[in-house]
Write an enzyme that holds these catalytic residues in place. Sequence first.
Site, PDB file in Angstrom:
ATOM      1  N   ASP A 343      76.297   8.751  10.031  1.00  0.00           N
ATOM      2  CA  ASP A 343      74.946   9.275   9.825  1.00  0.00           C
ATOM      3  C   ASP A 343      73.986   8.170   9.372  1.00  0.00           C
ATOM      4  O   ASP A 343      74.370   7.256   8.647  1.00  0.00           O
ATOM      5  CB  ASP A 343      74.991  10.374   8.758  1.00  0.00           C
ATOM      6  CG  ASP A 343      73.602  10.831   8.358  1.00  0.00           C
ATOM      7  OD1 ASP A 343      72.922  11.421   9.208  1.00  0.00           O
ATOM      8  OD2 ASP A 343      73.181  10.550   7.215  1.00  0.00           O
ATOM      9  N   GLU A 398      74.532   7.030  14.675  1.00  0.00           N
ATOM     10  CA  GLU A 398      73.227   7.683  14.810  1.00  0.00           C
ATOM     11  C   GLU A 398      72.140   6.624  14.610  1.00  0.00           C
ATOM     12  O   GLU A 398      71.761   6.324  13.487  1.00  0.00           O
ATOM     13  CB  GLU A 398      73.077   8.802  13.775  1.00  0.00           C
ATOM     14  CG  GLU A 398      71.788   9.586  13.948  1.00  0.00           C
ATOM     15  CD  GLU A 398      71.351  10.352  12.700  1.00  0.00           C
ATOM     16  OE1 GLU A 398      70.663  11.365  12.857  1.00  0.00           O
ATOM     17  OE2 GLU A 398      71.673   9.918  11.579  1.00  0.00           O
TER      18      GLU A 398
END
Length: 697
Positions: A343, A398
């Site tokens: 993330d 990401e």
Amino acid sequence: MEEKPRVVPPPGDGQRIYQIDPMLEGFRNHLDYRYSEYKRMRAAIDQHEGGLDAFSRGYEKLGFTRSAEGITYREWAPGAHSAALVGDFNNWNPNADTMTRNEYGTWEIFLPNNADGSPAIPHGSRVKIRMDTPSGVKDSIPAWIKFSVQAPGEIPYNGIYYDPPEEEKYVFKHPQPKRPKSLRIYESHVGMSSPEPKINTYANFRDEVLPRIKRLGYNAVQIMAIQEHSYYASFGYHVTNFFAPSSRFGTPEDLKSLIDKAHELGLLVLMDIVHSHASNNTLDGLNGFDGTDMHYFHGGPRGHHWMWDSRLFNYGSWEVLRFLLSNARWWLEEYKFDGFRFDGVTSMMYTHHGLQVAFTGNYGEYFGFATDVDAVVYLMLVNDLIHGLYPEAVAIGEDVSGMPTFCIPVQDGGVGFDYRLHMAAPDKWIELLKQSDEYWKMGDIVHTLTNRRWLEKCVTYAESHDQALVGDKTIAFWLMDKDMYDFMALDRPSTPRIDRGIALHKMIRLVTMGLGGEGYLNFMGNEFGHPEWIDFPRGPQSLPNGSVIPGNNYSYDKCRRRFDLGDADYLRYHGMQEFDQAMQHLEEKYEFMTSDHQYVSRKHEEDKVIIFERGNLVFVFNFHWSNSYFDYRVGCFKPGKYKIVLDSDDGLFGGFSRLDHEAEYFTADWPHDNRPCSFSVYAPSRTAVVYALAEDE
């Protein structure tokens, strides 16, 4: 069969990136410096720690470790003046078990077994470390704790000494699946995976949701909010206890059982791992752990993310590297996760964190003084570790910036991820959904989906959990809005808005999967156009300026997934779910996402038509709102007889059944759209059709 020894390969020369992308030559100084820093860290780890393999097993030394003689507890807290282990086992007496400090700031205590041979700390009992720090005396949950629990009615969490007896430990029964050629990922959140307004459990997810994911045709499940987080509404992104699976959903053994069941079904289990920042919670988490501002994090403003209100790791710190590398390994080793979706990688790689910055594609934006080289080196190290010790594991990053070299192996000079998330795709769909589809540009859609770096694989998606959160809208809600409340039952007449919405919902997903990457992701429920939005239970929040954000009375009503809607064959949601299932199974059969052959033969702005080949399939999209085309010529590469293998207008999918699925389409030696042959089709309005050679079918 004897298992091969797993080793992290030595660094390469890091030069192949310049062959792959000659434009990088202009930034050789930065890239060679980056690679030299990576090699320097590898050499230092080899010299002082015995290599990445040993360095990443920090959980065997720090935190609680058990031997035949007793329990050792170690904690790195250089800012603390004194430390003691407290808990139920010693009646929380800070004078009973004081710790000693070594030269590196690590505190230690050994607790010998009781006279009867039982451990000094019983399994399941509460523990904390009490420290006298520059900020005063504080009790903290051990940083390497394996489980932490919030008692009913209490606000702070308690660390739990987790060491179940052998008969209670979960034993994995099923081997981990091999990495599939193409990834079809079902993004999910355990807590909100029940149709009921409640927090769901690992056990229920295992029994109810995993079989659904398998049936829908996905081959991987990506689970959010695994690492413990005190604030439920953070969606799991404000982590407090990095080595502990969230206790809201069950025990560590329950999570292992879930993962084992997924492996039995042939599903990969990917973890949404958060190494980009940490919760600023000082009661339960790492913030101010040893009473200083710069323990695991950068001190001052650099250590605070102003938008996320969280703390930022210092990736140049030796002990932070040990902590994070060991954390990644812990989840792969102990829980048998098959990989990660990292993330917030953009926030890690740049000191501006990608905030208020528009990336235009100029390489100077990626390789300059705004790049946090320490963070990029950490990402190279963790990808080295993952791929060296777990060759089948998947690493997805990401990154919204489009950093070149992101998905090139570390040995070649890249950052080392297997896939990047194609984040431009959902952004483009939201942009288009804010205007009428009459104004959509076919070339714009194709360019966004195909604008990917050579040799760097992408996981594409039309929408994820981000678009479903309160304040935003899912694609289905953008398309159909309040009509979804009254006109989704098949025994009631539809509306033009519903017909348009269902047709475009299917087309958007298929064109995204068809052109957007080598993997595909869907957030749970969106496959059938889940209505409304996600809103976690919350009370009113007072802001520093005195204004108040109203809460939702701690309601779980919008924090669940109404799978019953997609399953109900008397609702229009069912047709959308059936289409998504057919789309996944089509990819499983033809493996078109990973085919080397992709050619877009038509982007016709007036007709609103997109035609492309992917693998041996021919995709025909007619986005026109009213025009259907008879005898529409479709160029193709391979001659032969074609048949329909997927039709978004099929009645099963909530369409109007305007096409005959028994029809056969024979090619003619008639070049068209720069293709050597072609065939003629009927292309109904707002319909996507996939054709395959009959022998392939």
